[in-house]
Every structure is written in C-alpha cells, then in structure tokens.
Design a protein around this motif. Structure first.
Motif, mmCIF file in Angstrom:
data_model
loop_
_atom_site.group_PDB
_atom_site.id
_atom_site.type_symbol
_atom_site.label_atom_id
_atom_site.label_comp_id
_atom_site.label_asym_id
_atom_site.label_seq_id
_atom_site.Cartn_x
_atom_site.Cartn_y
_atom_site.Cartn_z
ATOM 1 N N VAL A 41 -21.450 14.767 -7.919
ATOM 2 C CA VAL A 41 -21.513 15.649 -9.085
ATOM 3 C C VAL A 41 -20.285 15.354 -9.941
ATOM 4 N N MET A 42 -20.500 14.903 -11.172
ATOM 5 C CA MET A 42 -19.405 14.537 -12.075
ATOM 6 C C MET A 42 -19.367 15.521 -13.240
ATOM 7 N N LEU A 43 -18.156 15.929 -13.617
ATOM 8 C CA LEU A 43 -17.970 16.869 -14.726
ATOM 9 C C LEU A 43 -17.132 16.219 -15.810
ATOM 10 N N TYR A 44 -17.538 16.412 -17.073
ATOM 11 C CA TYR A 44 -16.802 15.878 -18.218
ATOM 12 C C TYR A 44 -16.684 16.957 -19.291
ATOM 13 N N LEU A 45 -15.462 17.163 -19.794
ATOM 14 C CA LEU A 45 -15.194 18.130 -20.854
ATOM 15 C C LEU A 45 -15.036 17.413 -22.186
ATOM 16 N N ARG A 46 -15.806 17.844 -23.169
ATOM 17 C CA ARG A 46 -15.679 17.277 -24.503
ATOM 18 C C ARG A 46 -14.545 17.962 -25.258
ATOM 19 N N THR A 47 -14.081 17.334 -26.330
ATOM 20 C CA THR A 47 -13.040 17.916 -27.171
ATOM 21 C C THR A 47 -13.558 19.203 -27.794
ATOM 22 N N PRO A 48 -12.795 20.312 -27.725
ATOM 23 C CA PRO A 48 -13.264 21.594 -28.269
ATOM 24 C C PRO A 48 -13.529 21.513 -29.767
ATOM 25 N N ILE A 49 -14.554 22.244 -30.203
ATOM 26 C CA ILE A 49 -14.840 22.424 -31.625
ATOM 27 C C ILE A 49 -14.691 23.900 -31.919
ATOM 28 N N LYS A 50 -13.582 24.239 -32.618
ATOM 29 C CA LYS A 50 -13.223 25.640 -32.871
ATOM 30 C C LYS A 50 -13.116 26.370 -31.536
ATOM 31 N N GLU A 51 -13.983 27.361 -31.289
ATOM 32 C CA GLU A 51 -13.885 28.154 -30.056
ATOM 33 C C GLU A 51 -14.883 27.702 -28.995
ATOM 34 N N LEU A 52 -15.566 26.580 -29.238
ATOM 35 C CA LEU A 52 -16.617 26.130 -28.325
ATOM 36 C C LEU A 52 -16.224 24.830 -27.646
ATOM 37 N N GLN A 53 -16.509 24.758 -26.344
ATOM 38 C CA GLN A 53 -16.326 23.518 -25.604
ATOM 39 C C GLN A 53 -17.542 23.294 -24.716
ATOM 40 N N ILE A 54 -17.969 22.025 -24.626
ATOM 41 C CA ILE A 54 -19.151 21.677 -23.827
ATOM 42 C C ILE A 54 -18.708 20.869 -22.624
ATOM 43 N N MET A 55 -19.170 21.282 -21.452
ATOM 44 C CA MET A 55 -18.924 20.545 -20.219
ATOM 45 C C MET A 55 -20.246 19.940 -19.752
ATOM 46 N N THR A 56 -20.258 18.620 -19.547
ATOM 47 C CA THR A 56 -21.445 17.934 -19.066
ATOM 48 C C THR A 56 -21.384 17.798 -17.549
ATOM 49 N N VAL A 57 -22.437 18.237 -16.871
ATOM 50 C CA VAL A 57 -22.551 18.128 -15.418
ATOM 51 C C VAL A 57 -23.565 17.023 -15.122
ATOM 52 N N ILE A 58 -23.131 15.988 -14.402
ATOM 53 C CA ILE A 58 -23.984 14.838 -14.114
ATOM 54 C C ILE A 58 -24.171 14.738 -12.602
ATOM 55 N N VAL A 59 -25.420 14.660 -12.162
ATOM 56 C CA VAL A 59 -25.737 14.552 -10.740
ATOM 57 C C VAL A 59 -26.487 13.236 -10.524
ATOM 58 N N LEU A 60 -25.981 12.393 -9.648
ATOM 59 C CA LEU A 60 -26.623 11.109 -9.391
ATOM 60 C C LEU A 60 -26.153 10.540 -8.063
ATOM 61 N N GLN A 61 -26.752 9.430 -7.651
ATOM 62 C CA GLN A 61 -26.405 8.802 -6.376
ATOM 63 C C GLN A 61 -24.961 8.298 -6.409
ATOM 64 N N ASP A 62 -24.328 8.231 -5.230
ATOM 65 C CA ASP A 62 -22.907 7.877 -5.206
ATOM 66 C C ASP A 62 -22.655 6.376 -5.283
ATOM 67 N N ASN A 63 -23.722 5.554 -5.360
ATOM 68 C CA ASN A 63 -23.493 4.114 -5.510
ATOM 69 C C ASN A 63 -23.549 3.662 -6.970
ATOM 70 N N VAL A 64 -23.618 4.614 -7.896
ATOM 71 C CA VAL A 64 -23.513 4.282 -9.315
ATOM 72 C C VAL A 64 -22.029 4.207 -9.664
ATOM 73 N N PRO A 65 -21.547 3.094 -10.226
ATOM 74 C CA PRO A 65 -20.107 2.929 -10.487
ATOM 75 C C PRO A 65 -19.556 4.015 -11.398
ATOM 76 N N LEU A 66 -18.416 4.577 -10.999
ATOM 77 C CA LEU A 66 -17.788 5.657 -11.760
ATOM 78 C C LEU A 66 -17.437 5.222 -13.167
ATOM 79 N N HIS A 67 -16.950 3.970 -13.325
ATOM 80 C CA HIS A 67 -16.546 3.538 -14.661
ATOM 81 C C HIS A 67 -17.733 3.446 -15.610
ATOM 82 N N GLU A 68 -18.938 3.212 -15.078
ATOM 83 C CA GLU A 68 -20.124 3.171 -15.921
ATOM 84 C C GLU A 68 -20.476 4.573 -16.415
ATOM 85 N N ILE A 69 -20.296 5.572 -15.541
ATOM 86 C CA ILE A 69 -20.564 6.951 -15.944
ATOM 87 C C ILE A 69 -19.583 7.371 -17.029
#
Length: 274
Positions: free
Chosen positions: A131-159
């Motif tokens: 399970v990988m989490l990524y935080l985008r740059t805030p826009i005013k008072e809003l921030q979006i966090m992306t939750v990515i679920v995938l197999q562990d043999n997918v290279p991290l740098h590609e994600i």
C-alpha cells in the motif's frame, strides 16, 4: 551475486563487466551473463486483451530488454509476489509486439503471468502486496492523498515516477491479499471524502481528500467480508503543510534543542546549498 546500481529513470542501462550473476537494485531483476555486454531495459504496459485471450493475467511488470551483444544474457529471473516458491501457476511469458528495428538489436519482451483459472483454484494462498501513499501539493485548504494498492514486485521507482512530483508518505506498506478478492479503503475520520468509493481489485488507486488542518487519520484496507488486511495510523502535522512552513517548523524544532544542533544543521545545509 553482485547488486548493480542504476539511476531511477524510465530506461535503465548497465554495462556488465563479464560472466556472472547480477541483480538490479531497482527492479530486482536477476541477470545471468555469459560475457561482457551492455543491456538496456525498461518497464512497459502489458497487452491485457492478448493475455486474457489465452486465459492469463499479469503477475508483474512487462520488461523490454535489449542487448548489443548476441548470447550475452543466458538467463533472466523475475521478482514475484507469491508467498510459496515453485508455484506451478506462475509462468514467464513474452509479448509478441513487433520491434521493426532492422540493423539494430531487437528488444525482447518478458514478464510473469498467472493462469487465471488455475490460480483462482488456489485463491486462499495470499499474494505479497503493498500500500503506497502519496501527498500532492496543497491547493488553498485542500490536499489530496493518493492510496495505491498493488503487488509488491512492481518497482517502487515506477510508482513514484507516475505521481507527478507528489510526496511519498513513508509507512509500513507490506500486506498479504487474497487472489481475486475485492478490497476497499476505509478512513477515520469518516467524513473525509474518498474517490472512487467502490470496491476494487488490484491494482488500484483511491484518492482521499483532506483539509490541510488534518493532523492525523486512520487508514485500513479490508475485504468484502470485513477482514482487515492492512491498517495504519498517519500523522500529517508536518507533511500536510506547504513546503515553506514544513521547513520553518524543522528549523524551529532544531533551535529549541540548543546551539550545537543548530550549528550542525546549518553547516549541513550550507554544504548542500552554499
């Protein structure tokens, strides 16, 4: 076995010094070389319609590999996400897309696939996932966090490369998920908005909409029966704020510790950015 270091770019290139066994630290591919040669390799998208027509589904990334020296690469070992070695339902497969490169080395396309029906018959044997989490740059008072679920043999740098500069949240990410099951993300506080809301199979990504004032939240991944496969408590007091404010808080925290820590930090910063 020698571990090779390559730059985390879309295309990886490495010159192998001679015969031996080498593992790439980014993709975890293992190359068995018979002679000195330079290889170029990259990850691509599977033609899933072609795979499904043969009753297969991707069990990992598709790799394009090109060598300028014939017969230099004698064996290729792929990372997999199975929890049991010697799985008879896991196979190496090639993609027959046309390379059309006359006068140049023809690239090879290889990856791991599952036979859908055979693997589904053993669906109770879990798959190593992340399970990988990524935080985008805030826009005013809003921030979006992306939750990515995938197999562990997918290279991290590609994600990470596909997240357009979003900041990765470093958390314990590994979990075991059942083949063919559907999973959903649940968040506390419950008033946070999730998109999409539907349960989904792997691979998947879901967006969580946060106020920049959100200090902490609890995330969990569970299947349709309610069984929790992964859960983590996140503290976002620093990472959910603009970069300038995060830097200011770090400096203030170090200043509170006294003169010596402040001197050490400032000296390190001057070395990086005079």
């Amino acid at each position: 076995m020698l571990v090779i270091k390559v730059c985390p770019f879309y295309v990886s290139r490495y010159k192998f010094p001679g015969p031996g066994v080498f593992r790439c630290d980014l993709t975890n591919l293992v190359f068995v070389m018979a002679k000195e040669a330079e290889l170029t390799y990259m990850t691509l998208i599977w033609d899933e319609d072609l795979l499904n027509s043969g009753g297969n589904t991707p069990a990992g990334p598709l790799f394009q590999i090109k060598s300028a020296v014939e017969d230099a690469l004698t064996q290729l070992r792929f990372p997999h996400s199975e929890t049991k070695e010697g799985n008879e339902h896991l196979e190496a497969a090639g993609d027959d897309r046309d390379s059309r490169g006359r006068g140049r080395p023809s690239p090879l396309f290889f990856g791991l696939v599952w036979h859908i029906i055979k693997r589904f018959m053993e669906k109770n044997r879990p798959i190593r996932s992340q399970v990988m989490l990524y935080l985008r740059t805030p826009i005013k008072e809003l921030q979006i966090m992306t939750v990515i679920v995938l197999q562990d043999n997918v290279p991290l740098h590609e994600i990470s490369r596909q997240q357009n500069g979003a900041q990765r949240v470093r958390i314990p990410s590994h979990c075991l998920l059942d083949f063919g099951h559907k999973y959903s993300i649940h968040v506390d506080p419950e008033d946070l908005f999730l998109q999409p809301m539907a349960r989904t199979k792997l691979p998947s990504d879901i967006e969580v909409f946060l106020d920049t004032s959100t200090e902490s939240l609890n995330l969990k991944l569970q299947d349709q029966s309610g069984k929790v496969a992964w859960e983590n408590r996140l503290y976002l007091q620093v990472s959910a704020k603009p970069q300038e404010e995060r830097a200011r808080e770090v400096l203030q925290m170090v200043q509170y510790k006294g003169r010596d820590p402040s001197t050490i930090l400032l000296s390190a910063l001057r070395e990086v950015d005079p």
